[in-house]
Design a protein around this motif. Structure first.
Motif, PDB file in Angstrom:
ATOM      1  N   GLY A  93       0.748  -1.124   0.109  1.00 53.54           N
ATOM      2  CA  GLY A  93      -0.072   0.043  -0.104  1.00 53.54           C
ATOM      3  C   GLY A  93       0.727   1.189  -0.085  1.00 53.54           C
ATOM      4  N   GLN A  94       1.935   1.202   0.784  1.00 54.88           N
ATOM      5  CA  GLN A  94       2.598   2.352   0.822  1.00 54.88           C
ATOM      6  C   GLN A  94       3.586   2.509  -0.499  1.00 54.88           C
ATOM      7  N   TYR A  95       3.865   1.626  -1.340  1.00 51.21           N
ATOM      8  CA  TYR A  95       4.514   1.512  -2.614  1.00 51.21           C
ATOM      9  C   TYR A  95       3.649   2.212  -3.601  1.00 51.21           C
ATOM     10  N   ILE A  96       2.217   1.874  -3.300  1.00 50.74           N
ATOM     11  CA  ILE A  96       1.085   2.285  -4.145  1.00 50.74           C
ATOM     12  C   ILE A  96       0.697   3.830  -4.130  1.00 50.74           C
ATOM     13  N   MET A  97       0.941   4.151  -2.705  1.00 48.59           N
ATOM     14  CA  MET A  97       0.816   5.671  -2.352  1.00 48.59           C
ATOM     15  C   MET A  97       1.755   6.320  -2.713  1.00 48.59           C
ATOM     16  N   GLY A  98       3.047   5.836  -2.686  1.00 46.06           N
ATOM     17  CA  GLY A  98       4.165   6.778  -3.201  1.00 46.06           C
ATOM     18  C   GLY A  98       3.923   6.897  -4.857  1.00 46.06           C
ATOM     19  N   TYR A 164     -10.258   4.150  -8.539  1.00 40.02           N
ATOM     20  CA  TYR A 164     -11.021   5.435  -8.537  1.00 40.02           C
ATOM     21  C   TYR A 164     -10.340   6.570  -9.390  1.00 40.02           C
ATOM     22  N   LEU A 165      -9.100   7.018  -9.159  1.00 39.14           N
ATOM     23  CA  LEU A 165      -8.362   7.989  -9.758  1.00 39.14           C
ATOM     24  C   LEU A 165      -8.275   7.583 -11.318  1.00 39.14           C
ATOM     25  N   VAL A 166      -7.828   6.418 -11.722  1.00 39.87           N
ATOM     26  CA  VAL A 166      -7.651   6.252 -13.168  1.00 39.87           C
ATOM     27  C   VAL A 166      -8.880   6.233 -13.942  1.00 39.87           C
ATOM     28  N   ARG A 167     -10.230   5.967 -13.412  1.00 38.71           N
ATOM     29  CA  ARG A 167     -11.307   5.841 -13.966  1.00 38.71           C
ATOM     30  C   ARG A 167     -12.217   7.240 -13.985  1.00 38.71           C
ATOM     31  N   ALA A 168     -11.717   8.270 -13.089  1.00 43.78           N
ATOM     32  CA  ALA A 168     -12.564   9.297 -13.121  1.00 43.78           C
ATOM     33  C   ALA A 168     -11.571  10.558 -13.179  1.00 43.78           C
ATOM     34  N   PRO A 169     -11.103  11.456 -12.047  1.00 48.96           N
ATOM     35  CA  PRO A 169     -10.403  12.563 -12.257  1.00 48.96           C
ATOM     36  C   PRO A 169      -8.911  12.457 -13.065  1.00 48.96           C
ATOM     37  N   TRP A 170      -8.156  11.368 -13.094  1.00 51.25           N
ATOM     38  CA  TRP A 170      -7.130  11.197 -13.804  1.00 51.25           C
ATOM     39  C   TRP A 170      -7.104  10.552 -15.007  1.00 51.25           C
ATOM     40  N   LYS A 171      -8.290  10.181 -15.388  1.00 49.77           N
ATOM     41  CA  LYS A 171      -8.439   9.495 -16.571  1.00 49.77           C
ATOM     42  C   LYS A 171      -7.931  10.274 -18.142  1.00 49.77           C
ATOM     43  N   ASP A 172      -7.318   9.485 -18.798  1.00 51.10           N
ATOM     44  CA  ASP A 172      -6.639  10.192 -19.978  1.00 51.10           C
ATOM     45  C   ASP A 172      -7.923  10.451 -21.066  1.00 51.10           C
ATOM     46  N   PRO A 173      -8.023  11.784 -21.292  1.00 53.91           N
ATOM     47  CA  PRO A 173      -9.228  12.111 -22.101  1.00 53.91           C
ATOM     48  C   PRO A 173      -8.757  11.562 -23.587  1.00 53.91           C
ATOM     49  N   MET A 174      -7.739  11.306 -24.079  1.00 49.52           N
ATOM     50  CA  MET A 174      -7.304  10.586 -25.184  1.00 49.52           C
ATOM     51  C   MET A 174      -6.890   9.216 -25.212  1.00 49.52           C
ATOM     52  N   GLY A 175      -7.319   8.546 -24.166  1.00 45.30           N
ATOM     53  CA  GLY A 175      -7.007   7.082 -23.797  1.00 45.30           C
ATOM     54  C   GLY A 175      -7.918   6.171 -24.483  1.00 45.30           C
ATOM     55  N   VAL A 274      -1.643   3.075 -14.138  1.00 43.06           N
ATOM     56  CA  VAL A 274      -3.099   2.126 -14.581  1.00 43.06           C
ATOM     57  C   VAL A 274      -3.345   1.296 -13.520  1.00 43.06           C
ATOM     58  N   PRO A 275      -4.374   0.577 -13.889  1.00 35.26           N
ATOM     59  CA  PRO A 275      -5.091  -0.188 -12.746  1.00 35.26           C
ATOM     60  C   PRO A 275      -4.157  -1.449 -12.419  1.00 35.26           C
ATOM     61  N   GLY A 276      -3.298  -1.811 -13.215  1.00 40.24           N
ATOM     62  CA  GLY A 276      -2.573  -2.927 -12.970  1.00 40.24           C
ATOM     63  C   GLY A 276      -1.140  -2.646 -12.425  1.00 40.24           C
ATOM     64  N   PHE A 277      -0.953  -1.247 -11.654  1.00 46.41           N
ATOM     65  CA  PHE A 277       0.183  -0.927 -10.982  1.00 46.41           C
ATOM     66  C   PHE A 277       0.404  -1.893  -9.904  1.00 46.41           C
ATOM     67  N   PRO A 278      -0.529  -2.162  -8.867  1.00 43.74           N
ATOM     68  CA  PRO A 278       0.060  -3.023  -7.792  1.00 43.74           C
ATOM     69  C   PRO A 278       0.546  -4.677  -8.685  1.00 43.74           C
ATOM     70  N   THR A 279       1.398  -4.796  -8.123  1.00 40.87           N
ATOM     71  CA  THR A 279       2.309  -6.050  -8.566  1.00 40.87           C
ATOM     72  C   THR A 279       2.844  -6.997  -7.514  1.00 40.87           C
ATOM     73  N   ASN A 280       2.401  -6.640  -6.371  1.00 40.37           N
ATOM     74  CA  ASN A 280       2.761  -7.545  -5.014  1.00 40.37           C
ATOM     75  C   ASN A 280       4.260  -7.379  -4.644  1.00 40.37           C
ATOM     76  N   TYR A 281       4.793  -6.335  -5.355  1.00 39.89           N
ATOM     77  CA  TYR A 281       6.214  -6.069  -4.735  1.00 39.89           C
ATOM     78  C   TYR A 281       6.321  -5.999  -3.383  1.00 39.89           C
ATOM     79  N   GLY A 282       5.388  -5.226  -2.786  1.00 42.05           N
ATOM     80  CA  GLY A 282       5.433  -5.017  -1.374  1.00 42.05           C
ATOM     81  C   GLY A 282       5.329  -6.237  -0.319  1.00 42.05           C
TER      82      GLY A 282
END
Length: 360
Positions: A93-98, A164-175, A274-282
């Motif tokens: 979680g700390q990896y993701i928040m960073g 939430y962020l990648v589907r709403a406020p941070w979503k790429d308008p050209m994506g 991207v939603p797939g960023f969590p990769t269980n590295y933590g």
């Protein structure tokens, strides 16, 4: 009826302690081959593809370096916390928040140029991870809530925040509707240190982090404090070390390093969130910390070993059809054999007389 109890042995030598991780790896390979053969796969081939092919195939070395760097950085932070008996299980979680904090800087400065953008993302990554680790630190020191539970549960909150962020406020308008942020600008990306490869600047940074941590843990008051509080809390209090302060320091340092690793990943291999960023590295870094004997130098080698299982697992999926969970199975077995070995070298089973035998 026979009764047994665990009896502590004399303190094992360093040679025995450092041989245990190697034996754990060998046992993992041996029993892994047996288990995968028993369930219908090529067990010997699985061990070969997961543990040997990444080393013998030079084309995979850059993948090993890229995957080892976040494991090393997070593992170093966790090794410091575990030395102090502070059990941070929420490094994922700390990896993701960073990474999210660094992404916010990258998106906020989109269209700007300047050498300062990447350092600003690094600072944000460290602060984001440390701030998330401060939550279990607060509950532990103020309310005596177990940091294992709070740090672990917060991980799931961080994953939902990404969604939430990648589907709403941070979503790429050209994506084209894909849930992702826009690609970072050039000044917000880690430079590649070897042309025509994916080897980025985060790899030597990971080695530097481990070396600096080793020096601090072995030569500074901070390192001494972590070790004393973890090994002998009563003696630490007598020596003037505050247990609550140590908990805060351990969690902030481990969380900050996890967040820093997240920043390097999002600005390096991913180049966007991207939603797939969590990769269980933590979570994998927990194994790295123990496999490295909670020593930053050992963590370097442990991180490489765990990176081998990641890369080898991907190879085995395509060559012999192993399931995607195969690398996780090998990693779990490695942790099991390592912990079992630690118990065996530190304790032994001793038969004790039952009440009937004592009366006789």
């Amino acid at each position: 009826m026979m009764q047994f109890r665990l009896e502590k042995r004399r303190e094992p030598s360093k040679a025995v302690l450092y041989a245990a991780p190697l034996i754990a790896v060998l046992l993992t390979m041996f029993f892994g081959a047996i288990i995968f053969s028993a369930i219908g796969y090529d067990g010997v081939g699985a061990v070969r593809e997961i543990f040997l092919t990444p080393l013998t195939n030079s084309l995979k070395w850059q993948d090993l370096a890229v995957k080892a760097s976040p494991l090393i950085i997070i593992g170093v932070g966790l090794s410091i916390a575990y030395r102090a008996n502070v059990w941070n299980i929420g490094a994922e979680g700390q990896y993701i928040m960073g990474a999210l904090a660094a992404t916010w800087v990258a998106l906020s400065t989109h269209g700007m140029t300047g050498f300062w953008i990447l350092p600003a993302m690094m600072i944000a990554g460290v602060l984001g991870g440390a701030a998330f680790a401060a939550i279990p630190a607060f509950f532990k020191t103020r309310l005596n809530v177990n940091e294992i539970l709070t740090s672990l549960m917060l991980t799931y909150a961080s994953v939902q925040l990404i969604y939430y962020l990648v589907r709403a406020p941070w979503k790429d308008p050209m994506g084209m509707g894909f849930p992702q942020t826009r690609r970072f600008a050039a000044d917000a990306l880690l430079p590649n240190i070897i042309p025509q490869t994916i080897v980025h600047a985060g790899i030597p940074i990971a080695i530097i982090v481990a070396l600096v941590a080793w020096f601090i843990m072995s030569r500074s008051v901070f390192g001494y404090q972590m070790k004393v509080v973890g090994a002998a809390p009563h003696a630490a209090r007598y020596g003037g070390f505050s247990e609550k302060k140590t908990i805060w320091l351990a969690l902030l340092v481990s969380g900050g390093l996890a967040g820093f690793a997240g920043m390097l990943e999002v600005a390096g291999p991913f180049q966007r969130m991207v939603p797939g960023f969590p990769t269980n590295y933590g979570f994998t870094a927990i194994i790295v910390a123990f496999l490295g004997r909670l020593n930053p130098l050992g963590v370097i080698f442990a991180g490489i070993i765990m990176a081998i299982t990641f890369v080898g697992g991907e190879i085995a999926q395509t060559t012999i059809g192993l399931p995607s969970a195969a690398s996780g199975i090998f990693q779990s077995m490695m942790l099991f054999f390592l912990l079992a070995g630690d118990i065996l070298v530190r304790y032994r089973l001793r038969r004790v007389a039952s009440q009937e035998e004592a009366r006789a």
